[in-house]
Write a protein that holds these residues in place. Structure first.
Motif, PDB file in Angstrom:
ATOM      1  N   ILE A 119       4.192   7.757  10.713  1.00 51.25           N
ATOM      2  CA  ILE A 119       4.925   8.043  11.844  1.00 51.25           C
ATOM      3  C   ILE A 119       5.201   9.669  12.058  1.00 51.25           C
ATOM      4  O   ILE A 119       4.241  10.658  12.939  1.00 51.25           O
ATOM      5  CB  ILE A 119       5.843   7.611  12.751  1.00 51.25           C
ATOM      6  CG1 ILE A 119       5.712   5.970  12.413  1.00 51.25           C
ATOM      7  CG2 ILE A 119       6.542   7.804  13.648  1.00 51.25           C
ATOM      8  CD1 ILE A 119       7.038   4.536  12.833  1.00 51.25           C
ATOM      9  N   GLN A 120       5.961  10.469  11.634  1.00 52.09           N
ATOM     10  CA  GLN A 120       5.961  12.007  11.311  1.00 52.09           C
ATOM     11  C   GLN A 120       6.428  11.705  10.321  1.00 52.09           C
ATOM     12  O   GLN A 120       6.992  11.205   9.268  1.00 52.09           O
ATOM     13  CB  GLN A 120       6.820  11.965  12.299  1.00 52.09           C
ATOM     14  CG  GLN A 120       8.011  13.136  11.665  1.00 52.09           C
ATOM     15  CD  GLN A 120       6.934  14.218  12.088  1.00 52.09           C
ATOM     16  OE1 GLN A 120       6.428  15.482  11.200  1.00 52.09           O
ATOM     17  NE2 GLN A 120       5.792  14.929  13.029  1.00 52.09           N
ATOM     18  N   LEU A 164      -8.492   5.421   2.646  1.00 54.70           N
ATOM     19  CA  LEU A 164      -7.242   4.868   3.199  1.00 54.70           C
ATOM     20  C   LEU A 164      -6.742   5.514   3.685  1.00 54.70           C
ATOM     21  O   LEU A 164      -6.418   6.853   4.129  1.00 54.70           O
ATOM     22  CB  LEU A 164      -6.368   4.343   2.036  1.00 54.70           C
ATOM     23  CG  LEU A 164      -6.685   3.050   1.680  1.00 54.70           C
ATOM     24  CD1 LEU A 164      -6.615   2.753   0.093  1.00 54.70           C
ATOM     25  CD2 LEU A 164      -7.716   1.797   2.000  1.00 54.70           C
ATOM     26  N   SER A 165      -5.817   4.366   5.318  1.00 57.44           N
ATOM     27  CA  SER A 165      -4.992   5.678   5.754  1.00 57.44           C
ATOM     28  C   SER A 165      -3.339   6.115   4.887  1.00 57.44           C
ATOM     29  O   SER A 165      -3.526   5.434   3.813  1.00 57.44           O
ATOM     30  CB  SER A 165      -4.574   5.390   7.191  1.00 57.44           C
ATOM     31  OG  SER A 165      -3.448   3.629   7.066  1.00 57.44           O
ATOM     32  N   ILE A 166      -2.496   6.983   5.385  1.00 62.00           N
ATOM     33  CA  ILE A 166      -1.100   6.905   4.493  1.00 62.00           C
ATOM     34  C   ILE A 166      -0.295   5.743   4.371  1.00 62.00           C
ATOM     35  O   ILE A 166       0.100   5.540   4.039  1.00 62.00           O
ATOM     36  CB  ILE A 166      -0.633   7.927   4.930  1.00 62.00           C
ATOM     37  CG1 ILE A 166       0.805   8.822   4.977  1.00 62.00           C
ATOM     38  CG2 ILE A 166      -0.218   7.666   6.459  1.00 62.00           C
ATOM     39  CD1 ILE A 166       1.634   9.946   4.669  1.00 62.00           C
ATOM     40  N   ASP A 167      -0.663   4.461   5.594  1.00 63.39           N
ATOM     41  CA  ASP A 167      -0.062   3.610   5.120  1.00 63.39           C
ATOM     42  C   ASP A 167      -0.155   2.212   4.717  1.00 63.39           C
ATOM     43  O   ASP A 167      -0.162   1.739   4.223  1.00 63.39           O
ATOM     44  CB  ASP A 167       0.497   3.010   6.809  1.00 63.39           C
ATOM     45  CG  ASP A 167      -0.986   3.065   7.489  1.00 63.39           C
ATOM     46  OD1 ASP A 167      -2.088   3.718   7.356  1.00 63.39           O
ATOM     47  OD2 ASP A 167      -0.863   2.033   8.737  1.00 63.39           O
ATOM     48  N   ILE A 170       9.055   3.635  -1.847  1.00 60.63           N
ATOM     49  CA  ILE A 170       7.789   4.487  -1.496  1.00 60.63           C
ATOM     50  C   ILE A 170       6.673   4.021  -0.229  1.00 60.63           C
ATOM     51  O   ILE A 170       6.673   4.132   0.384  1.00 60.63           O
ATOM     52  CB  ILE A 170       7.136   4.125  -2.904  1.00 60.63           C
ATOM     53  CG1 ILE A 170       7.369   5.239  -3.541  1.00 60.63           C
ATOM     54  CG2 ILE A 170       5.638   5.082  -1.975  1.00 60.63           C
ATOM     55  CD1 ILE A 170       6.896   4.820  -4.819  1.00 60.63           C
ATOM     56  N   PRO A 171       6.718   2.482  -0.279  1.00 56.65           N
ATOM     57  CA  PRO A 171       6.020   2.213   1.015  1.00 56.65           C
ATOM     58  C   PRO A 171       6.114   1.989   2.563  1.00 56.65           C
ATOM     59  O   PRO A 171       5.846   2.278   3.149  1.00 56.65           O
ATOM     60  CB  PRO A 171       5.493   0.541   0.365  1.00 56.65           C
ATOM     61  CG  PRO A 171       5.789   0.358  -0.323  1.00 56.65           C
ATOM     62  CD  PRO A 171       6.471   1.860  -1.333  1.00 56.65           C
ATOM     63  N   ILE A 172       8.100   2.200   2.466  1.00 56.76           N
ATOM     64  CA  ILE A 172       9.275   1.778   4.151  1.00 56.76           C
ATOM     65  C   ILE A 172       8.846   4.174   3.981  1.00 56.76           C
ATOM     66  O   ILE A 172       8.443   4.579   5.347  1.00 56.76           O
ATOM     67  CB  ILE A 172      10.367   1.875   3.133  1.00 56.76           C
ATOM     68  CG1 ILE A 172      10.444   0.579   3.425  1.00 56.76           C
ATOM     69  CG2 ILE A 172      11.224   1.775   4.491  1.00 56.76           C
ATOM     70  CD1 ILE A 172      11.794  -0.218   2.921  1.00 56.76           C
ATOM     71  N   GLY A 173       8.983   4.337   2.845  1.00 55.51           N
ATOM     72  CA  GLY A 173       8.059   6.185   3.264  1.00 55.51           C
ATOM     73  C   GLY A 173       6.845   6.767   3.963  1.00 55.51           C
ATOM     74  O   GLY A 173       7.086   7.417   4.440  1.00 55.51           O
ATOM     75  N   SER A 174       6.385   5.894   2.697  1.00 58.97           N
ATOM     76  CA  SER A 174       4.676   5.242   3.824  1.00 58.97           C
ATOM     77  C   SER A 174       4.754   5.173   4.861  1.00 58.97           C
ATOM     78  O   SER A 174       4.048   6.089   6.225  1.00 58.97           O
ATOM     79  CB  SER A 174       4.294   5.455   2.815  1.00 58.97           C
ATOM     80  OG  SER A 174       4.293   5.620   1.232  1.00 58.97           O
TER      81      SER A 174
END
Length: 393
Positions: free
Chosen positions: A153-154, A236-239, A144-148
């Protein structure tokens, strides 16, 4: 770790990642597709709805088919439908593609649990099950963090990455997994939906399955709106939300890895009761915590207890009748995703109505309290001899 165990770990990792990915993406997709908050939960619920409906069919059918072919076909369809999510242009196209991904997962994931007793030697089944379960925990901690981060980015990149990885796993299934054809004499004797009758006739099973529903409903109601809550409350931002998910997923891994030791030390009853009571208290205080660090710390404990409780509950449910493991696994999964659908929908409504996470936390705490009562009342925690008599009758 054997080759078979690692392959099943990968299957659960990729499905788990796709299952939970939408949570940190909700704020972005809500803004992009102009979706009101009360409807945003359906981007989680669509996947869960597809899984819940078709798992009821997939379980009994797969008990009469070659499990390798079912798992391979399901993973290929899962890959395609997840890739299509990256091309969604609005709420309804995303809903459709997520629904199809859920249907595909419904035919794939239950085969994992039903295949373990066939592929793994009996003395190693418990260890292999723990490793495979850790695949779901690892998906929260890493997938999930990698996907986030990709979505920062997109947003579509995360779906493309998961869909591609799922296709790679399908190739591994094709070359590495042996055929697992059923015993036609046994599977032909019982009608497809007749395999649910022993469960429906058992008071222990009915109460335990409803307790499982409440447990999953409370957890996923809360989990579905973590991303939305930390974005609204702490900006918080998405990342950054992805990093938060990593920390929480790590708690799930900790719980999964130490769960066997905890249960052996304190027994199943004490472990389940203590875990649920801690979680109930955490859900109540979560909305009032003053900082991200405090929020992370409390939710970390929830994920640790869930990492311990979830395999314990699945083990109890699968022990209800060992002759229909595929059916039980599918029914348990169907209940979980039905609870996810209902919980995420309710969470969206009450989050919008009460403008925050307080009501969601109380709803989750109430579900856990009801679940704990039913698990104790069902007698499943000490059901071994009793349940065998029920199913033999």
């Amino acid at each position: 770790m054997s080759r078979m165990t690692f392959l099943l770990f990968l299957v659960m990792f990729v499905i788990g990642t796709d299952t939970f990915l939408i949570s940190p993406l909700i704020p972005t997709l809500q803004q992009l597709f102009h979706i009101p908050t009360e409807s945003a939960g359906w981007m989680v619920g669509a996947y869960a709805l597809g899984y819940a409906l078709f798992a009821l069919i997939a379980g009994p059918l797969s008990d009469g088919w070659d499990r390798k072919k079912v798992m391979l076909s399901g993973m290929v369809c899962f890959s395609v439908s997840t890739l299509l999510c990256g091309f969604a242009t609005g709420f309804w196209s995303m809903f459709l593609f997520r629904f199809l991904a859920g249907v595909s997962a419904a035919f794939t994931a239950p085969q994992v649990w039903a295949s373990i007793p066939v592929l793994i030697p009996t003395p190693k089944i418990a260890k292999a099950s723990g490793i495979v379960m850790a695949g779901v925990a690892a998906s929260q901690a890493f997938g999930i963090p990698i996907g986030s981060l990709l979505a920062s980015i997109q947003w579509s990149y995360s779906f493309f990455a998961i869909g591609t990885f799922a296709l790679v796993v399908a190739v591994f299934i094709y070359y590495a997994l042996p055929e697992m054809k059923p015993d036609q004499d046994q599977t032909s004797k019982t009608p497809i939906f007749g395999r649910y009758i022993p469960l429906l006739n058992s008071p222990t099973a009915r109460r335990a399955l409803f307790a499982h529903f409440l447990f999953q409903c409370g957890f996923f109601a809360s989990f579905s709106f973590i991303g939305k809550w930390v974005t609204d409350r702490f900006h918080l931002s998405i990342d950054q939300a992805g990093y938060l998910m990593f920390f929480l997923g790590f708690g799930n891994i900790v719980g999964s890895l130490c769960g066997a030791y905890v249960i052996q030390t304190f027994n199943r009853f004490n472990t389940l009761v203590a875990g649920f009571l801690v979680s109930i208290a955490c859900f109540i205080v979560l909305p009032y915590l003053p900082s991200v660090a405090a929020f992370e710390s409390v939710y970390f404990f929830i994920f640790v207890t869930m990492g311990i409780a979830f395999p314990l509950i699945l083990g109890l449910l699968n022990s209800l009748n060992p002759t229909i493991r595929g059916t039980i696994s599918s029914l348990a999964s169907s209940i979980m995703y039905a609870a996810t659908t209902f919980g995420s929908w309710i969470a969206g409504l009450i989050y919008a109505s009460f403008n925050g996470f307080s009501a969601v936390g109380l709803f989750a705490a109430s579900c856990f309290a009801g679940s704990l009562f039913l698990f104790i009342f069902s007698g499943i925690l000490a059901h071994d001899a009793k349940t065998k008599k029920e199913f033999a009758a």
